[in-house]
Write a protein that holds these residues in place. Structure first.
Motif, PDB file in Angstrom:
ATOM      1  N   SER A   7      -8.383   6.125  -8.956  1.00 53.00           N
ATOM      2  CA  SER A   7      -8.034   5.859  -7.559  1.00 53.00           C
ATOM      3  C   SER A   7      -7.026   6.893  -7.084  1.00 53.00           C
ATOM      4  O   SER A   7      -6.445   7.641  -7.880  1.00 53.00           O
ATOM      5  CB  SER A   7      -7.439   4.452  -7.400  1.00 53.00           C
ATOM      6  N   ASP A   8      -6.820   6.918  -5.780  1.00 55.07           N
ATOM      7  CA  ASP A   8      -5.774   7.770  -5.198  1.00 55.07           C
ATOM      8  C   ASP A   8      -4.802   6.887  -4.441  1.00 55.07           C
ATOM      9  O   ASP A   8      -5.191   5.884  -3.817  1.00 55.07           O
ATOM     10  CB  ASP A   8      -6.385   8.823  -4.274  1.00 55.07           C
ATOM     11  N   ILE A   9      -3.554   7.270  -4.484  1.00 59.81           N
ATOM     12  CA  ILE A   9      -2.466   6.473  -3.904  1.00 59.81           C
ATOM     13  C   ILE A   9      -2.673   6.226  -2.411  1.00 59.81           C
ATOM     14  O   ILE A   9      -2.349   5.154  -1.895  1.00 59.81           O
ATOM     15  CB  ILE A   9      -1.113   7.186  -4.112  1.00 59.81           C
ATOM     16  N   PRO A  12      -7.093   3.874   1.276  1.00 58.27           N
ATOM     17  CA  PRO A  12      -7.114   2.459   1.655  1.00 58.27           C
ATOM     18  C   PRO A  12      -8.224   1.670   0.975  1.00 58.27           C
ATOM     19  O   PRO A  12      -8.069   0.478   0.697  1.00 58.27           O
ATOM     20  CB  PRO A  12      -7.310   2.498   3.172  1.00 58.27           C
ATOM     21  N   TRP A  13      -9.342   2.315   0.678  1.00 58.10           N
ATOM     22  CA  TRP A  13     -10.425   1.625  -0.023  1.00 58.10           C
ATOM     23  C   TRP A  13     -10.040   1.320  -1.471  1.00 58.10           C
ATOM     24  O   TRP A  13     -10.514   0.342  -2.062  1.00 58.10           O
ATOM     25  CB  TRP A  13     -11.702   2.458   0.030  1.00 58.10           C
ATOM     26  N   CYS A  14      -9.172   2.162  -2.051  1.00 62.39           N
ATOM     27  CA  CYS A  14      -8.742   1.934  -3.436  1.00 62.39           C
ATOM     28  C   CYS A  14      -7.871   0.683  -3.544  1.00 62.39           C
ATOM     29  O   CYS A  14      -8.028  -0.102  -4.489  1.00 62.39           O
ATOM     30  CB  CYS A  14      -7.974   3.146  -3.946  1.00 62.39           C
ATOM     31  N   TYR A  15      -6.960   0.502  -2.606  1.00 70.19           N
ATOM     32  CA  TYR A  15      -6.104  -0.686  -2.636  1.00 70.19           C
ATOM     33  C   TYR A  15      -6.936  -1.939  -2.375  1.00 70.19           C
ATOM     34  O   TYR A  15      -6.761  -2.978  -3.017  1.00 70.19           O
ATOM     35  CB  TYR A  15      -5.002  -0.542  -1.590  1.00 70.19           C
ATOM     36  N   LEU A  16      -7.884  -1.819  -1.466  1.00 71.89           N
ATOM     37  CA  LEU A  16      -8.805  -2.927  -1.196  1.00 71.89           C
ATOM     38  C   LEU A  16      -9.613  -3.255  -2.457  1.00 71.89           C
ATOM     39  O   LEU A  16      -9.782  -4.429  -2.819  1.00 71.89           O
ATOM     40  CB  LEU A  16      -9.732  -2.549  -0.036  1.00 71.89           C
TER      41      LEU A  16
END
Length: 216
Positions: A7-9, A12-16
């Protein structure tokens, strides 16, 4: 079972995707057997260090999109994130190079805090509009999750873990991942994107069944 997550910090799709994965793990009967390992990835490695910019402005320039188009894009993912309990403020979020932040996550992992560090960094950028390319900010965020301040400052003033970040990115490319989030179970099953919770749960169960069958 090992579950690797690229993921990348600032994604937004990664946090989701992380939230949906967390929910799936909460429903998975063998969650205590799952080791989650966070891997580094940069959506835009060419973005210059030390030049933070408002994300809406950067997206308009990169995509050639109008303010209304960017607002609609951000509004869509913000609404989906809200369904998972995340209160995004993408209109205030800051575009930044994430290489140093990823180096910090490798330090945190050595202290058993890899997951906590990823969570804190994503929250800082996507919800709190922090600049995750600022050394002082990164040290503060690291200490908030329990990483020793002295160690965090040492990493920020040198190049420790740079090779680890680069190795993670190479591995993602070797797996054929061109974007994130990207999830790999036991180096056998890949899941691309912020899939629904049910998809994560199904993959976890299938991987566990195959692992158990292989152990017999």
């Amino acid at each position: 079972m090992q579950l690797e997550v690229w993921s990348d910090i600032v994604c937004p799709w990664c946090y989701l995707g992380k939230r949906r994965l967390d929910t799936a793990l909460g429903q998975f009967e063998h969650a205590d057997e799952v080791e989650v390992v966070w891997r580094s990835f940069q959506l835009d490695p060419s973005y210059p260090k030390g030049e933070p910019r408002p994300v809406p402005e950067a997206l308009r320039e990169k995509l050639g999109a109008s303010p209304a188009q960017v607002a609609a894009m951000q509004g869509h993912v913000t609404a989906l994130a809200a369904e998972e309990g995340l209160d995004y403020h993408l209109d205030r979020s800051i575009m930044a190079n994430t290489f140093d932040a990823h180096r910090l996550t490798h330090l945190a992992r050595e202290h058993g805090l890899g997951t906590e560090m990823h969570e804190r960094l994503m929250r800082a950028n996507l919800i709190e509009a922090e600049n995750v390319d600022d050394a002082q900010t990164l040290v503060r965020l690291a200490t908030e999750v329990g990483v020793p301040a002295e160690a965090a400052r040492r990493v920020m003033t040198g190049d420790e873990y740079a090779q680890d970040v680069e190795a993670d990115i190479r591995q993602a490319r070797a797996f054929g991942a061109n974007g994130v989030p990207f999830f790999v179970l036991d180096r056998r099953y890949g899941i691309s994107g912020a899939q629904p919770t049910e998809a994560f749960l199904s993959a976890l169960r299938r991987a566990h069944q195959d692992s158990a069958a292989g152990a017999r």
